[in-house]
Design a protein around this motif. Sequence first.
Motif, PDB file in Angstrom:
ATOM      1  N   UNK A  79     -28.859 101.112  56.251  1.00  0.00           N
ATOM      2  CA  UNK A  79     -30.300 101.206  56.503  1.00  0.00           C
ATOM      3  C   UNK A  79     -30.922  99.824  56.600  1.00  0.00           C
ATOM      4  N   UNK A  80     -30.519  98.951  55.693  1.00  0.00           N
ATOM      5  CA  UNK A  80     -31.083  97.598  55.698  1.00  0.00           C
ATOM      6  C   UNK A  80     -30.649  96.837  56.963  1.00  0.00           C
ATOM      7  N   UNK A  81     -29.368  96.954  57.309  1.00  0.00           N
ATOM      8  CA  UNK A  81     -28.864  96.266  58.508  1.00  0.00           C
ATOM      9  C   UNK A  81     -29.605  96.734  59.752  1.00  0.00           C
ATOM     10  N   UNK A  82     -29.861  98.044  59.824  1.00  0.00           N
ATOM     11  CA  UNK A  82     -30.554  98.587  60.993  1.00  0.00           C
ATOM     12  C   UNK A  82     -32.014  98.146  61.011  1.00  0.00           C
ATOM     13  N   UNK A  83     -32.671  98.215  59.859  1.00  0.00           N
ATOM     14  CA  UNK A  83     -34.090  97.862  59.786  1.00  0.00           C
ATOM     15  C   UNK A  83     -34.298  96.386  60.133  1.00  0.00           C
ATOM     16  N   UNK A  84     -33.435  95.518  59.595  1.00  0.00           N
ATOM     17  CA  UNK A  84     -33.618  94.074  59.779  1.00  0.00           C
ATOM     18  C   UNK A  84     -32.889  93.557  61.018  1.00  0.00           C
ATOM     19  N   UNK A  85     -32.095  94.421  61.623  1.00  0.00           N
ATOM     20  CA  UNK A  85     -31.269  94.028  62.769  1.00  0.00           C
ATOM     21  C   UNK A  85     -30.429  92.782  62.495  1.00  0.00           C
ATOM     22  N   UNK A  86     -29.722  92.835  61.393  1.00  0.00           N
ATOM     23  CA  UNK A  86     -28.769  91.781  61.022  1.00  0.00           C
ATOM     24  C   UNK A  86     -27.423  92.456  60.691  1.00  0.00           C
ATOM     25  N   UNK A  87     -26.410  91.650  60.518  1.00  0.00           N
ATOM     26  CA  UNK A  87     -25.122  92.188  60.090  1.00  0.00           C
ATOM     27  C   UNK A  87     -24.961  92.046  58.589  1.00  0.00           C
ATOM     28  N   UNK A  88     -24.268  92.983  57.978  1.00  0.00           N
ATOM     29  CA  UNK A  88     -23.981  92.873  56.549  1.00  0.00           C
ATOM     30  C   UNK A  88     -22.465  92.943  56.371  1.00  0.00           C
ATOM     31  N   UNK A  89     -21.935  91.954  55.651  1.00  0.00           N
ATOM     32  CA  UNK A  89     -20.500  91.939  55.386  1.00  0.00           C
ATOM     33  C   UNK A  89     -20.269  92.158  53.890  1.00  0.00           C
ATOM     34  N   UNK A  90     -19.457  93.156  53.550  1.00  0.00           N
ATOM     35  CA  UNK A  90     -19.144  93.419  52.140  1.00  0.00           C
ATOM     36  C   UNK A  90     -17.690  93.045  51.880  1.00  0.00           C
TER      37      UNK A  90
END
Lengths: 346, 346
Positions: free
Chosen positions: B241-252
């Motif tokens: 949700x955060x990645x979509x809202x902020x239009x960034x990538x998230x790497x875990x």
Amino acid sequence: DFNLNCPIPISEYERVLLAHGGGGSLSNRLIGDMFIKHFDNDLLNQAHDGAVFQMGHQKLAFTTDSYVVQPIFFPGGNIGDLAINGTVNDLVCCGAKPLYISAAFIIEEGFPMQDLWRVVQSMKTAADKAGVQIVTGDTKVVDKGKGDKIFINTAGIGQVYEGLDINPRYCKPGDVILINGYVADHGVCIMSSRAGLTFETHIQSDSFALNHLLDDILSVSRNLHVLRDPTRGGIASATNEIAATANIGIKLFEDKIPIREEVKGACEILGLDPMYIANEGKILVFVPPEEADAVLKMMQQNPAGKNAAVIGEVCTDYKGMVTMETGIGSTRILDMISGEQLPRIC
Amino acid sequence: DFNLNCPIPISEYERVLLAHGGGGSLSNRLIGDMFIKHFDNDLLNQAHDGAVFQMGHQKLAFTTDSYVVQPIFFPGGNIGDLAINGTVNDLVCCGAKPLYISAAFIIEEGFPMQDLWRVVQSMKTAADKAGVQIVTGDTKVVDKGKGDKIFINTAGIGQVYEGLDINPRYCKPGDVILINGYVADHGVCIMSSRAGLTFETHIQSDSFALNHLLDDILSVSRNLHVLRDPTRGGIASATNEIAATANIGIKLFEDKIPIREEVKGACEILGLDPMYIANEGKILVFVPPEEADAVLKMMQQNPAGKNAAVIGEVCTDYKGMVTMETGIGSTRILDMISGEQLPRIC
């Protein structure tokens, strides 16, 4: 040991009954002994339609209601607009301008998407009419058979009008009691649609947001003592609660209480007393006698108050009780009902 | 004509499914297309854990959640403390100090009074621990078979901390992602108690109010970008949700995500991916890299953060998506689930 000190002894009520949610004395005991006494704090103890507290320079009102009305669609409205109007009116009864509403849905699996859409549209229309915004929400779905179509909770935040201090404790002997129109429409509408009855004249719910009516009233008087929406349990329960909280007597004039002929007729058929029947667009207004005329005239100019009337007064005798002067001049005591007249009316 | 424009076409979903409340992509679509788009306003459109708005000189947060968890009593908590902790944590994720809570009960007729009493006591204890007050409420009772024991809605009001501006849109490439401890405890606890499974080690819900942890974090950094509690849908859904809202990538980093051995084992038995499993006492904290060390150390000193860890970072590739670096050095995409892994988890 939890079993030692349950405030409602299991010897009396081992299980929760429908009447514990009915707005009568069983409800009041559950709320008083189980919730208010245990959660104990000054705001909750106000026993108001909502909590009123200071935040910085402002006084806010905060309220919540879950709507479980059955059927969900009924003449004059549905669970969606009811959920907006009801919570708006609770804020109004705190003397507040309603601003922000939350909406939380508990939907039963299998609920038709079209019905959800109708409900959502009605909520939006009702919110727009009242001038409030639905700003946050939640959606839960429960398995089929573990809910009943849809339940909606709305909580609301409002800003208390400058100088207004509304509280059931503040009614005083001599105060005049007004209502903004016909009583018992909502309850009779729900009950008759549930029973599948059709009356010659179609009785509609009075579901309506009363914040614009409050604005009009405030334009002629800020000296309001109590505002109360007679929902579950009707006028009888609302006035009994106020009489008990303020420890004053309330006298109602039976002949003055506006009631539609068809509602009166339906009540006779259904065996119901209109004094105990829920309203969803009515408000009781307690004002000092010198303000009553101006408030009444102003109410009658608003579409939501055109049948407004003076229906009673606050007195010193029968402290903590509500009496009703009947047409033939006799007086009877209007008790709080102990049970449940109409379950799931809102 | 209502049928013309239902935003979820009946050709696709004629009825509401359990998955529409599951926290995955079907939920997101229902919430986005049906509720947010139609109720349309700036506050709702924030797509936050709550609404944040200015009232006079103060910024307030307002949130709501209905709790329908099944079973209502489980190792480590019950529906009562969950209803307090969950709403407190939603306010925390708005960067607010939680203050006032409403409590609205929908009780099924026949619900044991003693069980209600246990729930009420847990709510009070949880509220006291978190330092919030339950200031207003509502009680409805529905007919037997039209509910499921008890549903609780809590709405909450908090005051946003001076200078804090938390929003899923505010995460930036380079931000470090921290979590305050072991994941998936709550969901696995609920699922295993529902299935009647007993594991060698008893897995407890992590239900916990995180406002005191936030206070500690704020004592070392006010430069927080995003706070998010990974409840329904777990870490995978929250980060998606955060990645979509902020239009960034998230790497875990898979190896860095704290998970108990017994929870991992239970997930294997139950066929569940812990990344998608609900937490009720966990928070994801997005901070600029230069703040990460201080925040991590402070979190580890709080009982609710002693197993805190850095678990990922915000990057510029894979915009709008979440990727997971596995132990063996490969990368996989962590999708949002479309359906429902665990219904009625909260």
